[in-house]
Design a protein around this motif. Sequence first.
Motif, PDB file in Angstrom:
ATOM      1  N   ASN A  37      -6.257   1.372  -5.972  1.00 28.28           N
ATOM      2  CA  ASN A  37      -5.514   0.267  -5.376  1.00 28.28           C
ATOM      3  C   ASN A  37      -5.188   0.451  -3.898  1.00 28.28           C
ATOM      4  O   ASN A  37      -4.561  -0.412  -3.296  1.00 28.28           O
ATOM      5  N   GLY A  38      -5.595   1.589  -3.327  1.00 28.60           N
ATOM      6  CA  GLY A  38      -5.321   1.839  -1.918  1.00 28.60           C
ATOM      7  C   GLY A  38      -3.863   2.164  -1.628  1.00 28.60           C
ATOM      8  O   GLY A  38      -3.381   1.914  -0.528  1.00 28.60           O
ATOM      9  N   TRP A  39      -3.153   2.731  -2.602  1.00 27.56           N
ATOM     10  CA  TRP A  39      -1.750   3.094  -2.418  1.00 27.56           C
ATOM     11  C   TRP A  39      -1.617   4.476  -1.806  1.00 27.56           C
ATOM     12  O   TRP A  39      -2.390   5.378  -2.104  1.00 27.56           O
ATOM     13  N   LYS A  40      -0.584   4.648  -1.013  1.00 29.27           N
ATOM     14  CA  LYS A  40      -0.124   5.957  -0.572  1.00 29.27           C
ATOM     15  C   LYS A  40       1.173   6.234  -1.333  1.00 29.27           C
ATOM     16  O   LYS A  40       1.965   5.319  -1.577  1.00 29.27           O
ATOM     17  N   ARG A  81      -5.646   5.650  -5.858  1.00 33.04           N
ATOM     18  CA  ARG A  81      -6.957   5.591  -5.192  1.00 33.04           C
ATOM     19  C   ARG A  81      -7.626   4.241  -5.401  1.00 33.04           C
ATOM     20  O   ARG A  81      -8.189   3.666  -4.474  1.00 33.04           O
ATOM     21  N   ASP A 103       0.800  -1.229   0.000  1.00 36.31           N
ATOM     22  CA  ASP A 103       0.000   0.000   0.000  1.00 36.31           C
ATOM     23  C   ASP A 103       0.835   1.283   0.000  1.00 36.31           C
ATOM     24  O   ASP A 103       0.331   2.362   0.289  1.00 36.31           O
ATOM     25  N   ASP A 141      -5.327  12.788  -0.105  1.00 41.23           N
ATOM     26  CA  ASP A 141      -5.707  11.445   0.368  1.00 41.23           C
ATOM     27  C   ASP A 141      -4.730  10.363  -0.051  1.00 41.23           C
ATOM     28  O   ASP A 141      -4.683   9.306   0.570  1.00 41.23           O
ATOM     29  N   VAL A 142      -3.930  10.600  -1.081  1.00 39.45           N
ATOM     30  CA  VAL A 142      -2.978   9.580  -1.526  1.00 39.45           C
ATOM     31  C   VAL A 142      -1.543   9.880  -1.106  1.00 39.45           C
ATOM     32  O   VAL A 142      -0.639   9.101  -1.358  1.00 39.45           O
TER      33      VAL A 142
END
Length: 99
Positions: free
Chosen positions: A71-74, A69, A38, A95-96
């Motif tokens: 894939n839920g990556w930061k 967004r 993530d 948010d990312v």
Amino acid sequence: MDHDASIRFETTPKGGRYFVPMPNGEDSRLTFVKVSDDHIIADHTFVPVPYRGDGIAEALVERLIADARANGWKITPTCWFVADEITRHAPDWDDVLKR
């Protein structure tokens, strides 16, 4: 030219890259390193000189943000261009951003 439609994606042993094949044979590209499932580090963006200023790099970053967004990556941006784009789009892209 619709740059978003021509963006391709591939994984690499270390992470991945978004790229657009250019008429001169070089790819415009944005690369990243995968830190964990993530967390990614966006480390490099390149557009060949004849194509700079056409919005290609911006389209690559927008695709990166959309995929982050989905894939839920930061993202930790070590590439100055990606960092500048995220700052320019704050707070919409916060948010990312990995803090």
